[in-house]
Design a protein around this motif. Structure first.
Motif, PDB file in Angstrom:
ATOM      1  N   THR A   1       0.842  -1.192   0.000  1.00 12.18           N
ATOM      2  CA  THR A   1       0.000   0.000   0.000  1.00 12.18           C
ATOM      3  C   THR A   1       0.880   1.247   0.000  1.00 12.18           C
ATOM      4  N   GLU A   2       0.252   2.396  -0.163  1.00 13.25           N
ATOM      5  CA  GLU A   2       0.995   3.658  -0.109  1.00 13.25           C
ATOM      6  C   GLU A   2       1.642   3.853   1.254  1.00 13.25           C
ATOM      7  N   GLU A   3       0.944   3.443   2.305  1.00  8.31           N
ATOM      8  CA  GLU A   3       1.500   3.568   3.658  1.00  8.31           C
ATOM      9  C   GLU A   3       2.721   2.662   3.825  1.00  8.31           C
ATOM     10  N   ASP A   4       2.635   1.443   3.283  1.00  7.45           N
ATOM     11  CA  ASP A   4       3.786   0.539   3.329  1.00  7.45           C
ATOM     12  C   ASP A   4       4.978   1.149   2.597  1.00  7.45           C
ATOM     13  N   ALA A   5       4.714   1.746   1.434  1.00  6.87           N
ATOM     14  CA  ALA A   5       5.781   2.337   0.628  1.00  6.87           C
ATOM     15  C   ALA A   5       6.476   3.473   1.382  1.00  6.87           C
ATOM     16  N   LYS A   6       5.681   4.271   2.087  1.00 11.38           N
ATOM     17  CA  LYS A   6       6.279   5.349   2.890  1.00 11.38           C
ATOM     18  C   LYS A   6       7.141   4.779   4.002  1.00 11.38           C
ATOM     19  N   ALA A   7       6.651   3.739   4.665  1.00 11.62           N
ATOM     20  CA  ALA A   7       7.395   3.127   5.757  1.00 11.62           C
ATOM     21  C   ALA A   7       8.706   2.513   5.262  1.00 11.62           C
ATOM     22  N   LEU A   8       8.682   1.939   4.047  1.00  9.01           N
ATOM     23  CA  LEU A   8       9.879   1.306   3.486  1.00  9.01           C
ATOM     24  C   LEU A   8      10.721   2.278   2.656  1.00  9.01           C
ATOM     25  N   GLU A   9      10.194   3.506   2.487  1.00  9.31           N
ATOM     26  CA  GLU A   9      10.889   4.557   1.744  1.00  9.31           C
ATOM     27  C   GLU A   9      11.189   4.139   0.305  1.00  9.31           C
ATOM     28  N   VAL A  10      10.160   3.610  -0.351  1.00  8.82           N
ATOM     29  CA  VAL A  10      10.270   3.217  -1.751  1.00  8.82           C
ATOM     30  C   VAL A  10       9.095   3.789  -2.531  1.00  8.82           C
ATOM     31  N   GLN A  11       9.188   3.723  -3.869  1.00 11.66           N
ATOM     32  CA  GLN A  11       8.142   4.257  -4.734  1.00 11.66           C
ATOM     33  C   GLN A  11       7.688   3.198  -5.737  1.00 11.66           C
ATOM     34  N   ASN A  12       6.532   3.408  -6.297  1.00  6.97           N
ATOM     35  CA  ASN A  12       5.990   2.490  -7.295  1.00  6.97           C
ATOM     36  C   ASN A  12       6.964   2.316  -8.457  1.00  6.97           C
ATOM     37  N   ASN A  13       7.151   1.057  -8.880  1.00 11.14           N
ATOM     38  CA  ASN A  13       8.036   0.663  -9.987  1.00 11.14           C
ATOM     39  C   ASN A  13       9.521   0.795  -9.674  1.00 11.14           C
ATOM     40  N   GLU A  14       9.858   1.140  -8.445  1.00 11.62           N
ATOM     41  CA  GLU A  14      11.268   1.170  -8.064  1.00 11.62           C
ATOM     42  C   GLU A  14      11.805  -0.261  -7.998  1.00 11.62           C
ATOM     43  N   LEU A  15      13.090  -0.420  -8.318  1.00  8.56           N
ATOM     44  CA  LEU A  15      13.740  -1.718  -8.208  1.00  8.56           C
ATOM     45  C   LEU A  15      14.536  -1.781  -6.911  1.00  8.56           C
ATOM     46  N   VAL A  16      14.317  -2.842  -6.153  1.00 10.87           N
ATOM     47  CA  VAL A  16      14.967  -2.975  -4.854  1.00 10.87           C
ATOM     48  C   VAL A  16      15.599  -4.359  -4.733  1.00 10.87           C
ATOM     49  N   SER A  17      16.399  -4.538  -3.678  1.00 12.45           N
ATOM     50  CA  SER A  17      16.958  -5.845  -3.350  1.00 12.45           C
ATOM     51  C   SER A  17      16.318  -6.339  -2.063  1.00 12.45           C
TER      52      SER A  17
END
Length: 196
Positions: free
Chosen positions: A129-145
């Motif tokens: 969710t958007e709240e999860d993304a804020k907590a993890l400091e990531v954005q939609n379509n971002e690539l992470v490990s």
């Protein structure tokens, strides 16, 4: 105020197919509807009782589960091992990105149809969710490990972040990825690095 998220669930996604309304009618008959067997972790998504066989140039795989609800276009998600057995070469893609992907024959009893595209190997991704993304400091379509805790810990790179308030926080990998890392259902993952 967002809550710190240390880990999140990792789900192993076995081969499955999403059918369009038109293809559902062809395979299961006029006015056919999907019969829910159980709900999936993502809201509104479910595993149907309906199953199909999929056939490629080199082989056939039976008992492939149909997931609901129906979609605008039919999409089959397989692992690389499945693709080799079938003799097809699907691209690694995000769900829904099926342009110029592989084709396949879909069979149910005496009904069959051939789709010219729609077969993909799903790229590892995290629903949130958007709240999860804020907590993890990531954005939609971002690539992470993501590091997944198991008896053979592995770190997945190039994992796609997919943000929508219609989602529930969960990472999805396929059976090949899970088998390589000794990963079972209910495993946990943690964000270790954001790729530039």
């Amino acid at each position: 105020m967002t809550t710190a998220i240390k880990t999140f669930p990792v789900a192993v996604s076995a081969r499955h197919i999403h059918l369009s309304e038109a293809d559902l009618q062809v395979l299961f008959g006029p006015n056919a509807t999907l019969t829910k067997e159980f709900d999936l972790s993502q809201p509104g998504q479910f595993a149907a009782k309906e199953r199909v066989s999929i056939e490629g140039p080199k082989g056939i795989i039976h008992n492939v589960r149909v997931l609901g609800p129906v979609r605008p276009a039919t999409q089959l998600e397989v692992s690389r091992t499945d693709a080799m057995k079938l003799g097809v070469t699907p691209p690694l893609r995000q769900s829904g990105d099926i342009d110029n992907s592989a084709g396949i024959k879909i069979i149910h009893q005496d009904k069959e149809l051939v789709i010219q595209q729609g077969v993909i190997i799903a790229q590892a991704h995290i629903h949130m969710t958007e709240e999860d993304a804020k907590a993890l400091e990531v954005q939609n379509n971002e690539l992470v490990s993501v590091e997944v805790v198991s008896d053979r810990p592995v770190t997945f790179r190039g994992v796609v972040v997919r943000v929508s308030n219609d989602f529930s926080l969960e990472m999805h990998i396929d059976t090949d990825e899970a088998n390589a890392g000794f990963i079972e259902q209910q495993a946990q993952g943690k964000l270790v690095k954001v790729l530039s």
